[in-house]
Scaffold this motif. Sequence first.
Motif, short mmCIF file in Angstrom:
data_model
loop_
_atom_site.label_atom_id
_atom_site.label_comp_id
_atom_site.label_asym_id
_atom_site.label_seq_id
_atom_site.Cartn_x
_atom_site.Cartn_y
_atom_site.Cartn_z
N ASN A 304 0.86 -1.17 -0.18
CA ASN A 304 -0.20 -0.18 -0.33
C ASN A 304 0.65 1.52 -0.32
O ASN A 304 0.18 2.15 -1.23
CB ASN A 304 -1.06 0.24 0.98
CG ASN A 304 -2.15 -0.33 1.43
OD1 ASN A 304 -2.55 0.08 0.25
ND2 ASN A 304 -2.62 -1.73 1.89
N ASN A 308 1.31 3.96 -3.12
CA ASN A 308 0.31 5.44 -2.83
C ASN A 308 2.44 6.19 -3.77
O ASN A 308 2.12 6.99 -3.84
CB ASN A 308 0.89 5.69 -1.31
CG ASN A 308 -0.73 5.03 -1.48
OD1 ASN A 308 -2.10 5.26 -2.27
ND2 ASN A 308 -0.96 5.09 0.25
N LYS A 311 1.79 6.21 -6.79
CA LYS A 311 0.33 7.02 -7.27
C LYS A 311 1.04 8.41 -7.58
O LYS A 311 0.35 9.34 -8.77
CB LYS A 311 -0.40 6.52 -6.89
CG LYS A 311 -1.04 5.72 -7.49
CD LYS A 311 -3.09 6.00 -7.12
CE LYS A 311 -2.32 5.45 -5.96
NZ LYS A 311 -4.20 4.46 -5.71
N GLY A 370 -6.44 2.50 1.25
CA GLY A 370 -5.22 2.15 1.41
C GLY A 370 -5.14 2.09 3.09
O GLY A 370 -4.37 1.34 3.55
MG LIG Z 1 -3.67 3.97 -1.69
#
Ligand SMILES: [Mg+2]
Length: 411
Positions: A304, A308, A311, A370
């Motif tokens: 996660n 992140n 992203k 998340g």
């Molecule tokens: Mg996330």
Amino acid sequence: MSPKDTTTICDLVNEIALLRKSGKINAQIDDLFSRVERALTYSENRFRSVADSEVDAIISTTSGDKIIFWNHGASKIFGYEEKEVMGKSVTMLMPPSLRKAHKKGLKRFLETGVPKIIGKTVETQAWARGKREFPIELSLATWKSHDEIFFTGIIRDISERKKAQKVLEDLNAQAKRRTDELETLIQMVAHDLKVPVVTIGGLLRLLERKLASQTAQPEVENILQHLRSASKTLENFLADLLDALALEKTQNAWETFALDELLKEVFDNLGEEIHVKGIQIDLGDCTPAKVYGDRNRIRQVLENLITNAVKHMGEPDHPVIQVSVHCDGDYVTTTVKDNGIGIPKEYQERIFDRFFRVPKANGIKGSGLGLSIVKQIVESHGGRVWVQSEEGKGATFFFSLPKTASSLGTH
Ligand SMILES: [Mg+2]
Ligand SMILES: Nc1ncnc2c1ncn2[C@@H]1O[C@H](COP(=O)(O)OP(=O)(O)OP(=O)(O)O)[C@@H](O)[C@H]1O
């Protein structure tokens, strides 16, 4: 005053007065008596004024349970006047169900001298006038005079506190019941939606294949692309939602395992995109980094945080994600640091809340679940998770885990 009886200083002063009246004492002794009398009265008054200013009850007894001191607070709490209780057994202030245990405890203490509740504050029940039972907090002390043991108890009526506690407990239980009901409902809905959503995805793929054989129509292709993306988002969202709810219910499989090995595994399984972003793993001074917990859940935490970081990278000149592990006493702290878009200060506390996403995420997909899953997993392991970030300069996430089962709770 003989230690065996319950004579008060007042009684002694009265006795001196009687002796004086009988004319049996000479002037010198009389003078001595006067001074003793003054000193005793002064001492008793001083003690009384302190004891009576107390809102709590202060009660002293002999080792034979006889009440020898009773303050104003005791009258208020128990509803008896001093003269009604002096010399009586203190067991009159206890509900019958506790008297036997009291007698046993007292006997044991007098025989062995080993205290059990003396010097401590305990919660128990008491009996006021009219056999009214109520909860109290009792602090008990013991003192010795002329080889005789005495006890002094400071007693606080905690009825109001208990009532408030009960209301709070009831409210908590009610809130928990509601949350459970709600979670079950969400779980049912998510579960029931999963099948049609997956079916839509499958039908879409089928439709795409059928259309691929026909002449390409950019408009149709565009619609299909949007449909594909929407169905994937929905599918991921449902999977995350079910995952988050399942977390609270599953029994964890805990073991001691090497976190650095798990990190390498996660790293090896990362997609092409992440390698392009220039991820670095730095194990620092902590190899092998053993931690205690559920390996699969910790994998979820790492995935996660790394996803992140990828992203929310934005477009820096040299994207870098750095993962490092440090030993920190009984705990191992892992850091996932990126040089991406960062998180504005005002949102940093909220990003761990379910469904929270920083506004203006500019098309970055996600359900906002998340980090709430990460927090839940880390905290259920007795660890902590936190973030440091400056908008535009990247974010660093930290999470700590206990090294062994015995480190749990030492945080
Ligand atoms: Mg996330
Ligand atoms: N490394 C990061 N850099 C910048 N912002 C981040 C970072 N990690 C999380 N955030 C912010 O915190 C929000 C919450 O993160 P979280 O992982 O809970 O949700 P998500 O990534 O949006 O969705 P999901 O993980 O459920 O697919 C994100 O939407 C993003 O705004």
